[in-house]
Scaffold this active site. Structure first.
Site, PDB file in Angstrom:
ATOM      1  N   LYS A  94      16.348  81.226  61.421  1.00 52.25           N
ATOM      2  CA  LYS A  94      15.087  80.392  61.645  1.00 52.25           C
ATOM      3  C   LYS A  94      13.909  81.279  62.337  1.00 52.25           C
ATOM      4  CE  LYS A  94      13.064  76.319  63.835  1.00 52.25           C
ATOM      5  NZ  LYS A  94      13.325  74.796  64.254  1.00 52.25           N
ATOM      6  N   HIS A 101      29.736  82.015  17.193  1.00 52.43           N
ATOM      7  CA  HIS A 101      28.638  81.366  17.433  1.00 52.43           C
ATOM      8  C   HIS A 101      28.966  79.796  17.901  1.00 52.43           C
ATOM      9  CE1 HIS A 101      25.902  84.140  16.210  1.00 52.43           C
ATOM     10  NE2 HIS A 101      26.187  84.325  14.899  1.00 52.43           N
ATOM     11  N   THR A 112      33.109  87.700  71.113  1.00 54.30           N
ATOM     12  CA  THR A 112      34.002  86.784  71.252  1.00 54.30           C
ATOM     13  C   THR A 112      35.212  87.188  70.450  1.00 54.30           C
ATOM     14  OG1 THR A 112      33.503  85.439  69.311  1.00 54.30           O
ATOM     15  CG2 THR A 112      32.284  85.080  71.081  1.00 54.30           C
ATOM     16  N   ARG A 165      36.988  75.597  69.977  1.00 54.67           N
ATOM     17  CA  ARG A 165      35.826  74.728  69.424  1.00 54.67           C
ATOM     18  C   ARG A 165      34.606  74.934  70.098  1.00 54.67           C
ATOM     19  NH1 ARG A 165      38.024  69.170  66.548  1.00 54.67           N
ATOM     20  NH2 ARG A 165      39.531  70.051  65.309  1.00 54.67           N
TER      21      ARG A 165
END
Length: 514
Positions: A136, A274, A32, A62
Protein backbone atom coordinates in the site's frame (compact mmCIF):
# COMPACT_ATOMS: atom_id res chain seq x y z
CA UNK A 1 19.60 7.29 9.27
CA UNK A 2 20.35 3.73 8.19
CA UNK A 3 17.73 1.94 6.16
CA UNK A 4 15.80 -0.99 7.54
CA UNK A 5 14.72 -4.25 5.92
CA UNK A 6 12.29 -6.73 7.41
CA UNK A 7 12.88 -10.31 6.31
CA UNK A 8 10.58 -13.23 7.20
CA UNK A 9 10.29 -15.97 4.62
CA UNK A 10 9.00 -19.51 4.31
CA UNK A 11 10.81 -20.01 0.99
CA UNK A 12 14.43 -19.37 1.94
CA UNK A 13 15.87 -19.80 -1.55
CA UNK A 14 18.61 -17.21 -2.02
CA UNK A 15 17.69 -15.30 1.14
CA UNK A 16 21.09 -15.49 2.86
CA UNK A 17 22.94 -14.13 -0.17
CA UNK A 18 20.32 -11.41 -0.62
CA UNK A 19 20.51 -10.38 3.04
CA UNK A 20 24.31 -10.27 2.88
CA UNK A 21 24.10 -7.83 -0.02
CA UNK A 22 21.59 -5.69 1.90
CA UNK A 23 23.89 -5.61 4.92
CA UNK A 24 26.78 -4.55 2.68
CA UNK A 25 24.58 -1.71 1.44
CA UNK A 26 24.03 -0.50 5.01
CA UNK A 27 20.63 -2.00 5.79
CA UNK A 28 19.69 -3.03 9.32
CA UNK A 29 17.86 -6.35 9.14
CA UNK A 30 14.86 -7.18 11.27
CA UNK A 31 13.91 -10.84 11.23
CA UNK A 32 11.86 -13.57 12.88
CA UNK A 33 11.88 -17.27 13.70
CA UNK A 34 13.53 -19.66 11.28
CA UNK A 35 14.59 -16.85 8.96
CA UNK A 36 16.46 -15.08 11.76
CA UNK A 37 18.18 -18.33 12.70
CA UNK A 38 19.28 -18.91 9.09
CA UNK A 39 20.69 -15.39 8.85
CA UNK A 40 22.33 -15.58 12.29
CA UNK A 41 23.92 -18.91 11.41
CA UNK A 42 25.37 -17.25 8.30
CA UNK A 43 27.04 -14.65 10.52
CA UNK A 44 24.70 -11.76 9.73
CA UNK A 45 23.67 -9.28 12.39
CA UNK A 46 19.90 -9.24 12.80
CA UNK A 47 17.37 -7.51 15.03
CA UNK A 48 14.66 -9.64 16.61
CA UNK A 49 11.06 -8.56 16.06
CA UNK A 50 10.35 -8.42 19.79
CA UNK A 51 13.28 -6.01 20.20
CA UNK A 52 11.47 -3.65 17.84
CA UNK A 53 7.97 -4.12 19.25
CA UNK A 54 9.10 -4.43 22.87
CA UNK A 55 6.39 -7.02 23.10
CA UNK A 56 6.93 -10.79 23.34
CA UNK A 57 5.97 -13.22 20.63
CA UNK A 58 3.00 -15.20 21.94
CA UNK A 59 0.30 -17.76 21.20
CA UNK A 60 2.63 -20.17 19.40
CA UNK A 61 3.80 -17.41 17.06
CA UNK A 62 0.29 -16.36 16.05
CA UNK A 63 0.99 -12.88 17.41
CA UNK A 64 4.40 -11.34 16.77
CA UNK A 65 4.38 -8.81 13.90
CA UNK A 66 0.88 -7.34 14.37
CA UNK A 67 2.14 -4.25 16.14
CA UNK A 68 2.16 -0.44 15.50
CA UNK A 69 5.96 -0.34 15.54
CA UNK A 70 5.95 -2.71 12.58
CA UNK A 71 2.94 -1.49 10.63
CA UNK A 72 3.56 2.14 11.50
CA UNK A 73 7.06 1.76 10.09
CA UNK A 74 5.59 0.32 6.90
CA UNK A 75 2.54 2.52 6.39
CA UNK A 76 3.81 5.95 7.41
CA UNK A 77 3.98 8.46 4.53
CA UNK A 78 7.48 9.86 4.64
CA UNK A 79 6.41 13.22 3.18
CA UNK A 80 3.47 13.70 5.57
CA UNK A 81 4.35 15.84 8.61
CA UNK A 82 1.66 14.30 10.81
CA UNK A 83 2.87 10.79 9.97
CA UNK A 84 6.50 11.72 10.63
CA UNK A 85 5.56 13.34 13.98
CA UNK A 86 3.57 10.25 15.00
CA UNK A 87 6.63 8.10 14.31
CA UNK A 88 8.78 10.41 16.41
CA UNK A 89 6.26 10.54 19.28
CA UNK A 90 5.95 6.76 19.44
CA UNK A 91 9.55 5.81 18.66
CA UNK A 92 8.62 4.14 15.35
CA UNK A 93 11.41 3.74 12.83
CA UNK A 94 10.57 3.49 9.11
CA UNK A 95 10.98 0.17 7.36
CA UNK A 96 12.15 0.62 3.78
CA UNK A 97 12.18 -2.90 2.39
CA UNK A 98 10.10 -5.97 3.19
CA UNK A 99 10.92 -9.52 2.12
CA UNK A 100 8.08 -11.83 3.09
CA UNK A 101 6.54 -14.98 1.70
CA UNK A 102 3.92 -16.99 3.45
CA UNK A 103 3.32 -20.11 5.49
CA UNK A 104 3.17 -23.14 3.17
CA UNK A 105 -0.61 -23.54 3.14
CA UNK A 106 -0.69 -25.02 -0.38
CA UNK A 107 2.04 -27.55 0.38
CA UNK A 108 0.33 -28.47 3.66
CA UNK A 109 -3.09 -29.28 2.21
CA UNK A 110 -1.50 -31.47 -0.47
CA UNK A 111 0.02 -33.80 2.13
CA UNK A 112 -1.59 -37.20 2.57
CA UNK A 113 -3.68 -37.36 5.71
CA UNK A 114 -3.44 -33.67 6.55
CA UNK A 115 -5.88 -32.64 9.27
CA UNK A 116 -8.05 -29.55 9.34
CA UNK A 117 -6.09 -28.33 12.38
CA UNK A 118 -2.79 -28.60 10.48
CA UNK A 119 -4.24 -26.69 7.54
CA UNK A 120 -5.58 -23.92 9.79
CA UNK A 121 -2.23 -23.50 11.55
CA UNK A 122 -0.63 -22.89 8.16
CA UNK A 123 -2.87 -19.92 7.39
CA UNK A 124 -0.51 -16.95 7.64
CA UNK A 125 -1.91 -13.77 9.22
CA UNK A 126 1.05 -11.55 10.01
CA UNK A 127 2.77 -12.20 6.68
CA UNK A 128 -0.09 -11.02 4.44
CA UNK A 129 -0.64 -8.05 6.74
CA UNK A 130 2.98 -6.92 6.36
CA UNK A 131 2.94 -7.52 2.61
CA UNK A 132 -0.25 -5.51 2.19
CA UNK A 133 1.01 -2.65 4.36
CA UNK A 134 4.27 -2.46 2.44
CA UNK A 135 2.51 -2.70 -0.93
CA UNK A 136 0.00 0.00 0.00
CA UNK A 137 2.90 2.34 0.75
CA UNK A 138 4.91 1.52 -2.38
CA UNK A 139 5.73 5.23 -2.80
CA UNK A 140 8.31 4.62 -0.09
CA UNK A 141 8.56 0.89 0.60
CA UNK A 142 9.91 -1.94 -1.57
CA UNK A 143 8.09 -5.25 -1.07
CA UNK A 144 9.41 -8.61 -2.26
CA UNK A 145 7.43 -11.86 -2.25
CA UNK A 146 9.37 -13.80 -4.89
CA UNK A 147 13.10 -14.69 -4.92
CA UNK A 148 13.15 -14.11 -8.68
CA UNK A 149 12.99 -10.35 -8.00
CA UNK A 150 16.02 -10.15 -5.66
CA UNK A 151 18.50 -9.53 -8.48
CA UNK A 152 16.67 -6.54 -9.97
CA UNK A 153 16.21 -4.89 -6.57
CA UNK A 154 19.89 -5.33 -5.68
CA UNK A 155 20.92 -3.92 -9.05
CA UNK A 156 18.92 -0.73 -8.49
CA UNK A 157 20.05 -0.35 -4.87
CA UNK A 158 23.69 -0.67 -5.90
CA UNK A 159 23.38 1.74 -8.83
CA UNK A 160 21.05 4.39 -7.39
CA UNK A 161 20.87 3.75 -3.65
CA UNK A 162 17.09 3.27 -3.93
CA UNK A 163 14.68 1.26 -6.04
CA UNK A 164 12.78 3.12 -8.73
CA UNK A 165 9.15 4.05 -8.21
CA UNK A 166 8.27 2.00 -11.30
CA UNK A 167 9.86 -1.10 -9.77
CA UNK A 168 8.16 -0.53 -6.40
CA UNK A 169 4.76 -0.21 -8.11
CA UNK A 170 5.31 -3.40 -10.10
CA UNK A 171 6.40 -5.27 -6.96
CA UNK A 172 3.38 -3.91 -5.07
CA UNK A 173 1.01 -5.22 -7.72
CA UNK A 174 2.77 -8.59 -7.59
CA UNK A 175 2.48 -8.58 -3.79
CA UNK A 176 -1.28 -8.10 -3.93
CA UNK A 177 -1.53 -10.88 -6.53
CA UNK A 178 0.46 -13.06 -4.14
CA UNK A 179 -1.84 -12.44 -1.16
CA UNK A 180 -4.97 -12.66 -3.33
CA UNK A 181 -3.92 -16.08 -4.64
CA UNK A 182 -3.09 -17.21 -1.11
CA UNK A 183 -6.48 -16.09 0.21
CA UNK A 184 -8.26 -17.63 -2.80
CA UNK A 185 -6.75 -21.04 -2.03
CA UNK A 186 -7.70 -20.76 1.65
CA UNK A 187 -11.25 -19.71 0.82
CA UNK A 188 -11.56 -22.58 -1.68
CA UNK A 189 -10.30 -25.08 0.90
CA UNK A 190 -12.64 -23.86 3.63
CA UNK A 191 -15.61 -23.61 1.25
CA UNK A 192 -15.10 -27.23 0.19
CA UNK A 193 -14.63 -28.23 3.81
CA UNK A 194 -18.10 -26.98 4.80
CA UNK A 195 -19.70 -28.30 1.61
CA UNK A 196 -20.86 -25.07 -0.02
CA UNK A 197 -21.24 -25.79 -3.74
CA UNK A 198 -22.35 -22.38 -5.05
CA UNK A 199 -20.72 -19.70 -2.89
CA UNK A 200 -21.89 -16.10 -3.28
CA UNK A 201 -18.31 -15.18 -4.28
CA UNK A 202 -16.16 -17.40 -6.49
CA UNK A 203 -12.49 -16.87 -5.71
CA UNK A 204 -10.00 -18.94 -7.67
CA UNK A 205 -6.42 -18.33 -8.65
CA UNK A 206 -4.15 -19.79 -11.32
CA UNK A 207 -0.39 -19.86 -11.90
CA UNK A 208 1.12 -18.91 -15.24
CA UNK A 209 2.40 -22.02 -16.98
CA UNK A 210 3.50 -20.34 -20.20
CA UNK A 211 2.91 -17.35 -22.41
CA UNK A 212 1.65 -18.46 -25.80
CA UNK A 213 2.71 -17.15 -29.19
CA UNK A 214 -0.92 -16.33 -29.95
CA UNK A 215 -4.46 -17.55 -29.30
CA UNK A 216 -6.94 -19.23 -31.62
CA UNK A 217 -5.74 -16.88 -34.36
CA UNK A 218 -2.46 -15.05 -34.85
CA UNK A 219 -3.89 -11.61 -33.98
CA UNK A 220 -5.06 -12.77 -30.51
CA UNK A 221 -2.75 -12.65 -27.49
CA UNK A 222 -2.95 -15.65 -25.16
CA UNK A 223 -1.43 -17.37 -22.14
CA UNK A 224 -1.83 -20.75 -20.40
CA UNK A 225 -2.51 -20.85 -16.66
CA UNK A 226 -2.76 -23.90 -14.43
CA UNK A 227 -4.58 -24.50 -11.16
CA UNK A 228 -2.69 -23.65 -7.99
CA UNK A 229 -3.20 -27.27 -6.92
CA UNK A 230 -2.23 -29.97 -9.43
CA UNK A 231 -5.17 -31.52 -11.28
CA UNK A 232 -4.70 -35.22 -12.12
CA UNK A 233 -4.86 -36.24 -15.76
CA UNK A 234 -4.60 -32.66 -16.97
CA UNK A 235 -2.68 -31.33 -19.96
CA UNK A 236 -1.37 -28.72 -17.50
CA UNK A 237 0.48 -31.53 -15.70
CA UNK A 238 1.97 -33.16 -18.81
CA UNK A 239 5.73 -33.25 -19.33
CA UNK A 240 6.89 -32.32 -22.82
CA UNK A 241 9.77 -34.43 -24.09
CA UNK A 242 10.17 -33.10 -27.63
CA UNK A 243 8.95 -30.52 -30.11
CA UNK A 244 8.09 -26.83 -30.10
CA UNK A 245 5.87 -25.22 -27.50
CA UNK A 246 2.18 -26.04 -27.42
CA UNK A 247 -0.14 -23.50 -29.00
CA UNK A 248 -3.52 -22.33 -27.70
CA UNK A 249 -5.35 -24.67 -30.09
CA UNK A 250 -2.97 -27.54 -29.28
CA UNK A 251 -3.83 -27.22 -25.60
CA UNK A 252 -7.58 -27.18 -26.18
CA UNK A 253 -7.39 -30.15 -28.54
CA UNK A 254 -5.14 -32.09 -26.18
CA UNK A 255 -7.57 -31.50 -23.33
CA UNK A 256 -10.46 -32.78 -25.47
CA UNK A 257 -8.52 -35.89 -26.53
CA UNK A 258 -7.55 -36.72 -22.95
CA UNK A 259 -11.17 -36.51 -21.85
CA UNK A 260 -12.06 -39.13 -24.43
CA UNK A 261 -9.16 -41.45 -23.59
CA UNK A 262 -10.14 -41.61 -19.93
CA UNK A 263 -13.44 -43.25 -20.92
CA UNK A 264 -11.64 -46.49 -21.84
CA UNK A 265 -9.75 -48.99 -19.71
CA UNK A 266 -8.68 -51.32 -22.56
CA UNK A 267 -5.71 -50.28 -24.74
CA UNK A 268 -7.18 -47.34 -26.66
CA UNK A 269 -5.99 -44.71 -29.12
CA UNK A 270 -7.83 -41.45 -29.71
CA UNK A 271 -7.19 -39.37 -32.81
CA UNK A 272 -8.65 -35.87 -32.57
CA UNK A 273 -8.99 -32.86 -34.86
CA UNK A 274 -10.50 -29.47 -34.02
CA UNK A 275 -12.03 -30.61 -30.71
CA UNK A 276 -13.80 -33.63 -32.25
CA UNK A 277 -12.57 -37.24 -32.43
CA UNK A 278 -11.80 -38.35 -35.96
CA UNK A 279 -10.96 -41.90 -34.94
CA UNK A 280 -11.05 -44.02 -31.79
CA UNK A 281 -9.70 -47.54 -31.69
CA UNK A 282 -9.59 -50.11 -28.91
CA UNK A 283 -7.94 -53.56 -28.90
CA UNK A 284 -5.98 -56.01 -26.79
CA UNK A 285 -2.73 -54.11 -27.46
CA UNK A 286 -1.88 -50.50 -28.26
CA UNK A 287 -0.39 -51.25 -31.68
CA UNK A 288 -3.65 -52.78 -32.91
CA UNK A 289 -5.64 -49.98 -31.25
CA UNK A 290 -3.65 -47.46 -33.27
CA UNK A 291 -4.40 -49.36 -36.46
CA UNK A 292 -8.12 -49.17 -35.69
CA UNK A 293 -7.98 -45.45 -34.85
CA UNK A 294 -6.01 -44.66 -38.00
CA UNK A 295 -8.23 -46.80 -40.20
CA UNK A 296 -11.34 -45.10 -38.78
CA UNK A 297 -10.46 -41.93 -40.73
CA UNK A 298 -7.03 -42.00 -42.38
CA UNK A 299 -7.65 -38.59 -43.99
CA UNK A 300 -8.72 -36.46 -41.02
CA UNK A 301 -5.96 -37.78 -38.75
CA UNK A 302 -3.45 -35.72 -40.77
CA UNK A 303 -2.28 -32.86 -38.55
CA UNK A 304 -4.23 -34.24 -35.62
CA UNK A 305 -3.56 -35.14 -32.00
CA UNK A 306 -3.05 -38.70 -30.77
CA UNK A 307 -3.58 -39.92 -27.21
CA UNK A 308 -2.57 -43.48 -26.32
CA UNK A 309 -3.45 -44.85 -22.89
CA UNK A 310 -0.58 -47.34 -22.92
CA UNK A 311 3.19 -46.90 -23.37
CA UNK A 312 4.28 -46.36 -26.97
CA UNK A 313 6.44 -49.14 -28.40
CA UNK A 314 8.69 -48.87 -31.41
CA UNK A 315 6.24 -50.61 -33.77
CA UNK A 316 3.50 -48.07 -33.01
CA UNK A 317 6.02 -45.23 -33.15
CA UNK A 318 7.12 -46.24 -36.64
CA UNK A 319 3.51 -46.16 -37.85
CA UNK A 320 2.91 -42.73 -36.33
CA UNK A 321 6.15 -41.39 -37.78
CA UNK A 322 4.82 -41.92 -41.29
CA UNK A 323 2.05 -39.33 -40.90
CA UNK A 324 2.05 -35.68 -39.87
CA UNK A 325 0.84 -35.33 -36.29
CA UNK A 326 0.82 -32.26 -34.08
CA UNK A 327 0.95 -33.99 -30.69
CA UNK A 328 1.36 -37.48 -29.28
CA UNK A 329 0.49 -38.01 -25.60
CA UNK A 330 1.08 -41.29 -23.75
CA UNK A 331 2.02 -42.55 -20.27
CA UNK A 332 5.55 -43.15 -21.60
CA UNK A 333 7.61 -43.89 -24.70
CA UNK A 334 10.18 -46.65 -24.93
CA UNK A 335 13.71 -45.50 -25.76
CA UNK A 336 13.40 -47.05 -29.22
CA UNK A 337 10.06 -45.29 -29.80
CA UNK A 338 11.58 -41.96 -28.77
CA UNK A 339 14.48 -42.48 -31.13
CA UNK A 340 12.03 -42.93 -34.01
CA UNK A 341 9.68 -40.07 -33.14
CA UNK A 342 12.26 -37.44 -32.20
CA UNK A 343 13.57 -37.57 -35.75
CA UNK A 344 10.43 -35.59 -36.61
CA UNK A 345 11.29 -32.05 -35.57
CA UNK A 346 7.79 -30.63 -35.27
CA UNK A 347 5.86 -33.36 -33.47
CA UNK A 348 5.29 -32.61 -29.80
CA UNK A 349 5.76 -35.61 -27.51
CA UNK A 350 4.24 -35.48 -24.03
CA UNK A 351 3.95 -37.90 -21.14
CA UNK A 352 1.26 -37.86 -18.48
CA UNK A 353 0.27 -39.99 -15.50
CA UNK A 354 -2.76 -41.99 -16.66
CA UNK A 355 -3.39 -43.76 -13.35
CA UNK A 356 -5.91 -41.26 -11.95
CA UNK A 357 -8.30 -40.44 -14.77
CA UNK A 358 -11.33 -39.35 -12.74
CA UNK A 359 -11.35 -35.98 -11.02
CA UNK A 360 -14.31 -34.27 -9.37
CA UNK A 361 -13.03 -30.82 -10.23
CA UNK A 362 -15.61 -28.49 -11.72
CA UNK A 363 -15.41 -26.97 -15.18
CA UNK A 364 -15.17 -23.23 -15.75
CA UNK A 365 -16.11 -21.66 -19.08
CA UNK A 366 -15.88 -17.95 -19.72
CA UNK A 367 -18.59 -15.91 -21.41
CA UNK A 368 -18.48 -12.18 -22.03
CA UNK A 369 -18.70 -10.59 -18.59
CA UNK A 370 -19.10 -13.81 -16.68
CA UNK A 371 -18.24 -17.41 -15.95
CA UNK A 372 -20.21 -20.64 -16.23
CA UNK A 373 -19.47 -23.34 -13.66
CA UNK A 374 -20.60 -26.95 -13.83
CA UNK A 375 -19.68 -30.42 -12.68
CA UNK A 376 -17.73 -32.44 -15.22
CA UNK A 377 -19.51 -35.00 -17.37
CA UNK A 378 -17.39 -37.75 -15.88
CA UNK A 379 -16.69 -41.15 -17.42
CA UNK A 380 -19.55 -43.58 -16.91
CA UNK A 381 -21.90 -40.91 -15.54
CA UNK A 382 -24.67 -43.34 -16.43
CA UNK A 383 -24.50 -47.02 -15.62
CA UNK A 384 -25.03 -49.76 -18.18
CA UNK A 385 -27.24 -51.66 -15.75
CA UNK A 386 -29.69 -48.75 -15.85
CA UNK A 387 -30.05 -48.82 -19.65
CA UNK A 388 -33.25 -50.30 -21.00
CA UNK A 389 -34.25 -51.68 -24.38
CA UNK A 390 -37.42 -49.99 -25.67
CA UNK A 391 -37.91 -51.94 -28.93
CA UNK A 392 -39.18 -55.38 -29.82
CA UNK A 393 -35.73 -56.51 -30.90
CA UNK A 394 -32.98 -56.95 -28.30
CA UNK A 395 -29.37 -56.09 -29.19
CA UNK A 396 -26.94 -58.97 -29.64
CA UNK A 397 -23.97 -59.27 -27.30
CA UNK A 398 -21.68 -57.97 -30.04
CA UNK A 399 -23.99 -55.04 -30.71
CA UNK A 400 -24.18 -54.28 -27.00
CA UNK A 401 -20.39 -54.16 -26.81
CA UNK A 402 -20.31 -51.81 -29.80
CA UNK A 403 -23.07 -49.64 -28.32
CA UNK A 404 -21.14 -49.22 -25.09
CA UNK A 405 -18.00 -48.25 -27.03
CA UNK A 406 -19.99 -45.76 -29.14
CA UNK A 407 -21.80 -44.26 -26.14
CA UNK A 408 -18.53 -43.53 -24.35
CA UNK A 409 -17.28 -41.75 -27.47
CA UNK A 410 -20.32 -39.76 -28.64
CA UNK A 411 -20.42 -37.68 -25.45
CA UNK A 412 -17.17 -36.04 -26.63
CA UNK A 413 -18.44 -35.06 -30.08
CA UNK A 414 -19.82 -31.55 -30.45
CA UNK A 415 -23.62 -31.46 -30.42
CA UNK A 416 -25.68 -32.31 -32.36
CA UNK A 417 -23.60 -35.49 -32.23
CA UNK A 418 -24.05 -38.81 -34.01
CA UNK A 419 -21.40 -41.53 -33.93
CA UNK A 420 -21.27 -44.88 -35.72
CA UNK A 421 -19.00 -47.65 -34.46
CA UNK A 422 -18.34 -51.32 -34.21
CA UNK A 423 -16.87 -52.80 -31.03
CA UNK A 424 -13.30 -51.87 -32.05
CA UNK A 425 -13.44 -48.47 -33.75
CA UNK A 426 -15.48 -45.48 -34.76
CA UNK A 427 -16.56 -45.63 -38.41
CA UNK A 428 -18.56 -42.43 -38.91
CA UNK A 429 -18.93 -39.17 -36.97
CA UNK A 430 -21.42 -36.38 -37.54
CA UNK A 431 -20.56 -33.37 -35.38
CA UNK A 432 -21.97 -29.97 -34.56
CA UNK A 433 -24.84 -29.80 -37.03
CA UNK A 434 -27.82 -27.54 -36.48
CA UNK A 435 -30.25 -30.46 -36.86
CA UNK A 436 -29.79 -34.03 -35.73
CA UNK A 437 -30.70 -35.75 -38.97
CA UNK A 438 -27.95 -33.72 -40.64
CA UNK A 439 -25.41 -35.29 -38.29
CA UNK A 440 -26.86 -38.74 -39.00
CA UNK A 441 -26.44 -38.22 -42.73
CA UNK A 442 -22.81 -37.08 -42.34
CA UNK A 443 -21.90 -40.06 -40.14
CA UNK A 444 -23.58 -42.61 -42.40
CA UNK A 445 -22.07 -41.08 -45.53
CA UNK A 446 -18.60 -41.26 -43.97
CA UNK A 447 -19.06 -44.91 -43.04
CA UNK A 448 -20.44 -45.74 -46.49
CA UNK A 449 -17.51 -44.14 -48.29
CA UNK A 450 -15.08 -46.10 -46.11
CA UNK A 451 -17.00 -49.34 -46.71
CA UNK A 452 -17.62 -49.79 -42.97
CA UNK A 453 -21.35 -49.21 -42.61
CA UNK A 454 -22.34 -52.88 -42.44
CA UNK A 455 -22.76 -54.01 -38.84
CA UNK A 456 -22.22 -50.54 -37.39
CA UNK A 457 -24.27 -49.28 -34.44
CA UNK A 458 -25.39 -45.67 -33.91
CA UNK A 459 -25.10 -43.46 -30.82
CA UNK A 460 -26.82 -40.10 -30.38
CA UNK A 461 -25.79 -37.70 -27.61
CA UNK A 462 -29.39 -36.51 -27.14
CA UNK A 463 -32.88 -37.69 -27.99
CA UNK A 464 -34.36 -37.71 -31.48
CA UNK A 465 -36.95 -34.92 -31.66
CA UNK A 466 -38.61 -36.72 -34.59
CA UNK A 467 -38.37 -40.15 -36.14
CA UNK A 468 -36.56 -39.00 -39.31
CA UNK A 469 -33.10 -39.84 -37.93
CA UNK A 470 -34.17 -43.37 -37.04
CA UNK A 471 -35.82 -43.76 -40.44
CA UNK A 472 -32.67 -42.64 -42.28
CA UNK A 473 -30.55 -44.99 -40.17
CA UNK A 474 -32.94 -47.88 -40.81
CA UNK A 475 -32.95 -47.23 -44.56
CA UNK A 476 -29.15 -47.59 -44.49
CA UNK A 477 -29.01 -50.85 -42.56
CA UNK A 478 -28.35 -49.70 -38.98
CA UNK A 479 -29.64 -52.41 -36.63
CA UNK A 480 -28.80 -51.00 -33.16
CA UNK A 481 -29.14 -47.49 -31.68
CA UNK A 482 -28.36 -45.99 -28.29
CA UNK A 483 -29.79 -42.64 -27.21
CA UNK A 484 -30.99 -40.94 -24.01
CA UNK A 485 -34.69 -40.85 -24.82
CA UNK A 486 -36.92 -38.20 -23.29
CA UNK A 487 -38.61 -36.66 -26.33
CA UNK A 488 -42.36 -36.19 -26.37
CA UNK A 489 -42.16 -38.08 -29.67
CA UNK A 490 -40.14 -41.01 -28.34
CA UNK A 491 -42.86 -43.44 -29.33
CA UNK A 492 -42.60 -42.33 -32.97
CA UNK A 493 -38.88 -43.20 -32.92
CA UNK A 494 -39.58 -46.51 -31.20
CA UNK A 495 -42.22 -47.39 -33.79
CA UNK A 496 -39.83 -46.49 -36.62
CA UNK A 497 -37.10 -48.63 -35.04
CA UNK A 498 -39.51 -51.56 -34.82
CA UNK A 499 -40.44 -51.07 -38.48
CA UNK A 500 -36.80 -51.56 -39.51
CA UNK A 501 -35.99 -54.27 -36.94
CA UNK A 502 -33.67 -51.97 -34.99
CA UNK A 503 -32.76 -52.66 -31.36
CA UNK A 504 -32.86 -49.36 -29.49
CA UNK A 505 -31.57 -48.59 -25.99
CA UNK A 506 -32.56 -45.62 -23.85
CA UNK A 507 -29.93 -44.50 -21.28
CA UNK A 508 -32.01 -41.70 -19.66
CA UNK A 509 -28.83 -39.58 -19.53
CA UNK A 510 -28.02 -36.88 -22.09
CA UNK A 511 -24.46 -35.94 -23.09
CA UNK A 512 -24.60 -32.58 -24.84
CA UNK A 513 -21.21 -30.98 -25.47
CA UNK A 514 -21.30 -27.42 -26.74
Amino acid sequence: MSKRALISVSDKAGIVAFAEELANLGFEIISTGGTKKALDDAGLATIAIDSVTEFPEMMDGRVKTLHPKIHGGLLAKRDNEDHVKAMEDHDIKPIDLVVVNLYPFKETIQKDGVTEAEAIENIDIGGPSMIRSAAKNSDAVTVLVDPVDYEQVLKELKEEGVTTLKTRKKLAAKAFRHTAAYDALISEYLTDLVGIETPEKLTRSYDLKQSLRYGENSHQKAAFYKNQLPTPYSIAQAEQLHGKELSYNNIKDADAALRIAREYSKPTVVALKHMNPCGIGTASDIDQAFDFAFDADSVSIFGGIIVLNRPVDVETAEKMSKIFLEIIIAPEFTDAALEVLTKKKNVRLLTLDFTNTVTREKEYVSVLGGLLVQEQDLPHADKIQDWHVVTDRQPTNEELEALEFAWNAVKHVKSNAILLANKEQTVGIGAGQMNRVGSVKIAINQAQEAGKLEGAVLASDAFFPMNDSVEFAGEHGIKAIIQPGGSIKDQDSIDMANKYGIAMIFTDVRHFRH
